[in-house]
Design a protein around this motif. Sequence first.
Motif, mmCIF file in Angstrom:
data_model
loop_
_atom_site.group_PDB
_atom_site.id
_atom_site.type_symbol
_atom_site.label_atom_id
_atom_site.label_comp_id
_atom_site.label_asym_id
_atom_site.label_seq_id
_atom_site.Cartn_x
_atom_site.Cartn_y
_atom_site.Cartn_z
ATOM 1 N N MET A 51 0.859 -1.190 0.000
ATOM 2 C CA MET A 51 0.000 0.000 0.000
ATOM 3 C C MET A 51 0.893 1.238 0.000
ATOM 4 N N SER A 52 0.472 2.298 -0.695
ATOM 5 C CA SER A 52 1.291 3.510 -0.777
ATOM 6 C C SER A 52 0.775 4.634 0.095
ATOM 7 N N TYR A 53 1.706 5.450 0.577
ATOM 8 C CA TYR A 53 1.411 6.674 1.319
ATOM 9 C C TYR A 53 2.283 7.775 0.737
ATOM 10 N N ALA B 148 4.294 11.038 5.075
ATOM 11 C CA ALA B 148 4.110 9.754 4.379
ATOM 12 C C ALA B 148 4.789 8.612 5.130
ATOM 13 N N GLN B 149 6.031 8.864 5.561
ATOM 14 C CA GLN B 149 6.790 7.784 6.180
ATOM 15 C C GLN B 149 6.202 7.414 7.543
ATOM 16 N N THR B 150 5.751 8.428 8.288
ATOM 17 C CA THR B 150 5.151 8.173 9.610
ATOM 18 C C THR B 150 3.875 7.355 9.460
ATOM 19 N N ARG B 151 3.051 7.715 8.465
ATOM 20 C CA ARG B 151 1.802 6.966 8.239
ATOM 21 C C ARG B 151 2.102 5.551 7.734
ATOM 22 N N GLY B 152 3.142 5.430 6.894
ATOM 23 C CA GLY B 152 3.536 4.101 6.411
ATOM 24 C C GLY B 152 3.988 3.223 7.568
ATOM 25 N N GLN B 153 4.776 3.793 8.473
ATOM 26 C CA GLN B 153 5.265 3.014 9.612
ATOM 27 C C GLN B 153 4.095 2.605 10.508
ATOM 28 N N LEU B 154 3.142 3.528 10.697
ATOM 29 C CA LEU B 154 1.942 3.195 11.489
ATOM 30 C C LEU B 154 1.188 2.028 10.831
ATOM 31 N N VAL C 174 6.089 6.658 0.188
ATOM 32 C CA VAL C 174 6.591 5.331 0.528
ATOM 33 C C VAL C 174 5.532 4.304 0.146
ATOM 34 N N ARG C 175 5.976 3.094 -0.017
ATOM 35 C CA ARG C 175 5.048 1.990 -0.246
ATOM 36 C C ARG C 175 5.360 0.965 0.826
ATOM 37 N N ILE C 176 4.352 0.610 1.606
ATOM 38 C CA ILE C 176 4.598 -0.415 2.614
ATOM 39 C C ILE C 176 4.501 -1.781 1.949
ATOM 40 N N ARG C 177 5.264 -2.693 2.487
ATOM 41 C CA ARG C 177 5.241 -4.058 1.946
ATOM 42 C C ARG C 177 5.366 -5.024 3.108
ATOM 43 N N VAL C 178 4.380 -5.895 3.245
ATOM 44 C CA VAL C 178 4.405 -6.917 4.290
ATOM 45 C C VAL C 178 4.455 -8.270 3.594
ATOM 46 N N THR C 179 5.444 -9.105 3.977
ATOM 47 C CA THR C 179 5.480 -10.468 3.447
ATOM 48 C C THR C 179 5.664 -11.436 4.603
ATOM 49 N N GLY C 180 5.098 -12.612 4.471
ATOM 50 C CA GLY C 180 5.245 -13.615 5.523
ATOM 51 C C GLY C 180 5.197 -15.011 4.955
ATOM 52 N N ASN D 44 -9.498 0.953 7.530
ATOM 53 C CA ASN D 44 -9.197 0.780 8.950
ATOM 54 C C ASN D 44 -7.842 1.343 9.359
ATOM 55 N N GLY D 45 -7.038 1.773 8.376
ATOM 56 C CA GLY D 45 -5.662 2.163 8.685
ATOM 57 C C GLY D 45 -5.460 3.671 8.694
ATOM 58 N N PRO D 46 -4.209 4.088 8.519
ATOM 59 C CA PRO D 46 -3.887 5.512 8.518
ATOM 60 C C PRO D 46 -4.540 6.229 7.325
ATOM 61 N N ALA D 47 -4.521 7.590 7.381
ATOM 62 C CA ALA D 47 -5.148 8.387 6.325
ATOM 63 C C ALA D 47 -4.371 8.285 5.014
ATOM 64 N N GLY D 48 -5.108 8.296 3.944
ATOM 65 C CA GLY D 48 -4.512 8.509 2.630
ATOM 66 C C GLY D 48 -3.724 7.364 2.049
#
Lengths: 443, 103
Positions: free
Chosen positions: A325-327, A332-338, A379-385, A406-410
């Motif tokens: 997902m992108s922010y 941007a980085q703070t919202r991505g980390q959240l 930033v673009r968040i990336r979760v892998t598992g 349900n997540g951060p804004a934008g």
Amino acid sequence: MKKIRIGAGAGYSGDRVEPAVELAEKGKLNYLVYECLAERTIALAQQAKMKDPKAGYDLLLEERMRSVLALCQKNGITLISNMGAANPLEAVNKTREIAASLGLSGLKIAAVTGDDVLDAVKASDLRIEENGESIHSLDGKMISANAYLGVAPLLEALRAGANVIITGRVADPALFMAPLIHEFGWSLDDWDKLGKGTLVGHLLECGGQITGGYFADPGFKDVDGLSRLGFPIAEVSEDGSAIITKVEGSGGKVVTATCKEQMLYEIHNPTSYFTPDVVADFSAVTMTQVGPDQVRVEGATGRARSATLKVSVGYRDGFIGEGQMSYAGLGAQTRGQLALDIVEKRLALTGVKVSETRYDLIGVNSIHVRQNPAPVDEVRIRVTGRTDSMKEAVRIGNEVETLYTNGPAGGGGAFKSAKEVIAILSVLLPRESVKAAVSYLEV
Amino acid sequence: MKVRQLAHSRTGDKGNTSNISVIAFDQKNYDKLRRHLTPEAIKKHFDWVVKGDVARYELPQLGALNFVMTKTLGGGVTRSLALDQHGKCLSSFILEFDLPEGE
């Protein structure tokens, strides 16, 4: 002195198609070789063959054959490729069908088989090279085992007058070296010559990576014409020295710097490059620019081959789920980390069992990790598992997607995927347990 | 001064091992690169990704060094969770290595 010109028609399975046509038309080639089989590709091809006995060869085989078969016949070029993947026999059937539909005749098409050693490996008690465990640790999960064949079956096909040779797993350099041995009559225990032939194969096997592809760094390493990059040609002399070049007027460039980068590509100790045919030594190789886009390469040597053949074993290795997902903009980085923190908590809260995870901020730390990364505007968040089931793998991407509401804004541009992992490990099999075979079809 | 000013680089992968070449544009700078790019210095530079050892091979006639880094690719391209599964971008990171001016 007799010279043989070999062109590389592809550097990997999905590579560009038309540079090989240029080579077949204008390269004054004797041989055109397509190396299209990455380590894992054959395991995936094996799975395709299990679903459909007529499948399991390279997906671009038809397109590539249609584009060059007539030219190769017209110009007297022998075509060699590992596009047979898990099904060389069916690849040869298909190639004959294509040749016939193009109105060609007088072609002898060879299939090299025998690299599939799944039964022998399953019945063995071999140790896995990477982790020292018994091969039986993969019981129930193994889907393929393919030995790296050397030049022998290719030489047999060349002696029989094959115009097209299609293999499964063969050591990449052997695809290029077999024609040299055949043409120059090198002895199979002339280790220095085989070292030189292996170097030629190693330099050509990644196609455009030696003619200026994968090289450009504007201002430091400039390359013109990458959109129509010319693929490489080796003009090899009987003594094993070679000139690396490309078709005049094609894009890219052949200079010592491109050749040096490619020589060290995927090489560990340069004195010991193991192949089924020889242990090649590249440590004293020299390179000289002898003309525009012409580099002379010489000085490789070799030692006796080993008693075993490497076998790549493909096995089912669980599942990987992913979400992105992108922010952008301020914070941007703070919202991505959240967002990453929320997904991590959600996976724990909802009981998704993951044995390994990554939480990346693409643009900040997904590739290189630095103490103080530069600030970014997006930033673009990336979760892998890694999971044991597809169901749980799917949950990872879903948890990223639900950040929409349900997540951060934008947050925007959600992406999710889940896949089964086919991984590769290797074992060493005694040479005598591998029996290569060659069969022919004619049109 | 960064390595990028004196040398170029390409990364290759085999299983969980990454190899990175560093090749001097000009042969005369090879010795400087060899003196500063020790296996220990490279291991420190890549401490965020190399979980194994760093070995260095020298090819003076090509002005080239080859670094071989084990346990570096998240289990290897076929099972890594990383965005850059092959570790192909690692060559760019070695070019950021700081060298002293002069010498």
